[in-house]
Scaffold this motif. Sequence first.
Motif, PDB file in Angstrom:
ATOM      1  N   CYS A  49       0.702  -1.164  -0.063  1.00 10.29           N
ATOM      2  CA  CYS A  49       0.180  -0.082   0.073  1.00 10.29           C
ATOM      3  C   CYS A  49       0.954   1.296   0.036  1.00 10.29           C
ATOM      4  O   CYS A  49       0.409   2.390  -0.205  1.00 10.29           O
ATOM      5  N   SER A  50       2.174   1.359   0.298  1.00  7.54           N
ATOM      6  CA  SER A  50       3.142   2.285   0.237  1.00  7.54           C
ATOM      7  C   SER A  50       3.524   2.669  -1.081  1.00  7.54           C
ATOM      8  O   SER A  50       4.023   3.578  -1.197  1.00  7.54           O
ATOM      9  N   GLY A  87      -5.217   5.133 -12.453  1.00  7.16           N
ATOM     10  CA  GLY A  87      -4.676   5.569 -11.194  1.00  7.16           C
ATOM     11  C   GLY A  87      -5.308   4.783 -10.045  1.00  7.16           C
ATOM     12  O   GLY A  87      -4.792   5.023  -8.684  1.00  7.16           O
ATOM     13  N   GLY A  88      -5.801   3.492 -10.276  1.00  4.08           N
ATOM     14  CA  GLY A  88      -6.361   3.003  -9.195  1.00  4.08           C
ATOM     15  C   GLY A  88      -7.986   2.401  -9.463  1.00  4.08           C
ATOM     16  O   GLY A  88      -8.240   2.312 -10.603  1.00  4.08           O
ATOM     17  N   GLN A  89      -8.656   1.885  -8.421  1.00  3.11           N
ATOM     18  CA  GLN A  89      -9.982   1.391  -8.663  1.00  3.11           C
ATOM     19  C   GLN A  89     -10.811   2.238  -7.681  1.00  3.11           C
ATOM     20  O   GLN A  89     -10.413   2.010  -6.555  1.00  3.11           O
ATOM     21  N   PHE A  90     -11.820   2.938  -8.011  1.00  2.10           N
ATOM     22  CA  PHE A  90     -12.632   3.814  -7.255  1.00  2.10           C
ATOM     23  C   PHE A  90     -12.084   4.424  -6.457  1.00  2.10           C
ATOM     24  O   PHE A  90     -11.294   5.213  -6.547  1.00  2.10           O
ATOM     25  N   ASN A  91     -12.569   4.459  -4.982  1.00  2.00           N
ATOM     26  CA  ASN A  91     -11.805   5.053  -4.026  1.00  2.00           C
ATOM     27  C   ASN A  91     -10.445   4.665  -3.487  1.00  2.00           C
ATOM     28  O   ASN A  91      -9.651   5.277  -2.840  1.00  2.00           O
ATOM     29  N   ASP A  92      -9.807   3.673  -3.934  1.00  2.00           N
ATOM     30  CA  ASP A  92      -8.620   3.129  -3.621  1.00  2.00           C
ATOM     31  C   ASP A  92      -7.703   3.593  -5.035  1.00  2.00           C
ATOM     32  O   ASP A  92      -7.708   3.339  -6.238  1.00  2.00           O
TER      33      ASP A  92
END
Length: 178
Positions: A49-50, A87-92
């Motif tokens: 996650c970092s 850039g990711g998925q949804f809020n993540d």
Amino acid sequence: MNHDIHRAVFAGGCFWCMVGPFEQKDGVKSITAGYTGGHSDNPTYEEVCSNTTGHVEAVQIEYNPAEVTFNELLKIFWRQIDPTDPGGQFNDRGESYTTAVFYYDKEQEEAARASKKELEQQGKFTKPIVTDIRPATPFYPAEEYHQNYHKKNQFHYSMYKKGSGRDGFIKQNWGDQT
């Protein structure tokens, strides 16, 4: 007929949200949440996650190709993600939540590329499909508390999936076709 167990690895953002849709499919023997695609061995959730290890959250699916094809698994995968979000998925947000199909052989690679092209040609999305198709790299199972999270913590999981925007996106784009 081939009764060997095959593997498929899909990165679709939060791995909690990727387990349930696949476990409902006959022929899927196991699903493991974990990390892949990075440059360090045995990363932890905090390290991934970092966004410093290069890993993404993913699920490794063991399946019997005599019961379910890789193409059927791809169809499920595409209907769980926003394939246009780099850039990711949804809020993540961040590298660890980006989408990818990891292939183990030429057949999986060709199937993944063909399914991506088919999705692009459907014209369902106005933005380009950015989901990577990459060779499989070592897969590291996530910590035990992440395994089957959607069953262990049903209330929190259902609130998360809805609150993240994933549920609404899936319903808006796929309706009952998931």
